[in-house]
Write a protein that holds these residues in place. Structure first.
Motif, PDB file in Angstrom:
ATOM      1  N   THR A 109     -25.056 -79.147 -45.972  1.00 18.73           N
ATOM      2  CA  THR A 109     -23.823 -78.418 -46.283  1.00 18.73           C
ATOM      3  C   THR A 109     -23.612 -77.278 -45.286  1.00 18.73           C
ATOM      4  O   THR A 109     -23.298 -76.151 -45.658  1.00 18.73           O
ATOM      5  N   GLY A 111     -21.273 -76.880 -43.041  1.00 19.45           N
ATOM      6  CA  GLY A 111     -19.893 -76.509 -42.759  1.00 19.45           C
ATOM      7  C   GLY A 111     -19.469 -76.762 -41.330  1.00 19.45           C
ATOM      8  O   GLY A 111     -18.332 -76.462 -40.946  1.00 19.45           O
ATOM      9  N   THR A 117     -17.674 -82.148 -46.285  1.00 22.10           N
ATOM     10  CA  THR A 117     -17.520 -80.825 -46.882  1.00 22.10           C
ATOM     11  C   THR A 117     -18.044 -80.794 -48.315  1.00 22.10           C
ATOM     12  O   THR A 117     -18.226 -81.834 -48.956  1.00 22.10           O
TER      13      THR A 117
END
Length: 213
Positions: A109, A111, A117
């Motif tokens: 995760t 980003g 996402t």
């Protein structure tokens, strides 16, 4: 519903130290042995349906279980590994060299642009639970998936949409099994066990004993 989440056996990508994501790698020789051992574990367990990620390392593992249970494998792209975009096919060291900010975050995760996402992962988890509850409320189901996604799915079952705000403590080994149950007339699941690999430990002990004879 009884749900068994199974991680695939060791893949050639695991052996090479690659972050795989959606990149396809077959099982290694050890991975195929592990798949047979986890299939043996399921031999005495009631199982009605088997689903698998459509990536080969998962589907090969699922086929070993299906053969032992005389069932068909239903490939389901929703249970693929987390899509890791530019990280896929790289080692962790290569990722941290190219994307230094990722070193202080979890790769799953991060980003970083091109990776799946948190919102997309949440919607995937929501959909899987909804579909299982609709189609398999009274069944015993196995899903062969991937370490990263299984760890996130377990967090979703615990914390719902807020899963990403909590520490994710799960270690998910190759061919490990996690057993979750939704008892009748209860909305929330119970966890019987997570990351069980006794089928591999037993085999390792047997091999060790044989070498001593």
């Amino acid at each position: 519903m009884n749900l068994y989440l199974v991680r695939h056996g060791e893949s050639t990508g695991n052996v090479a130290g690659k972050i795989q994501g959606w990149k396809d790698f077959p099982l290694s020789n050890l991975g195929r042995d592990q798949a047979e051992l986890v299939a043996e574990y399921f031999k005495e367990l009631p199982l009605d349906y088997i689903y698998s990620s459509d990536l080969i390392r998962a589907s090969e593992t699922a086929e070993a279980i299906a053969t032992r249970k005389n069932l068909s494998v239903h490939k389901w792209k929703e249970v693929r590994e987390v899509h890791l975009g530019p990280f896929q096919g790289l080692s962790r060291q290569e990722i941290f060299e190219k994307y230094p900010d990722a070193a202080s975050k979890t790769i799953l995760t991060s980003g970083v642009e091109g990776t799946e996402t948190i919102d997309e992962l949440t919607k995937r988890c929501q959909y899987i639970v909804q579909q299982l509850q609709i189609a398999h409320k009274n069944n015993n189901v196995a899903i062969v998936s991937h370490g990263g996604f299984i760890s996130i799915f377990l967090m979703y079952l615990i914390a719902g949409d807020q899963w990403h705000t909590l520490h994710r403590p799960f270690q998910i080994g190759n061919t490990s099994i996690s057993h979750i149950e939704w008892p009748k007339n209860r909305r929330n699941p119970i966890f019987h066990y997570v990351n069980r690999t006794t089928h591999l430990v037993t085999e390792a002990k047997l091999n060790s004993n044989m070498r001593l004879l």
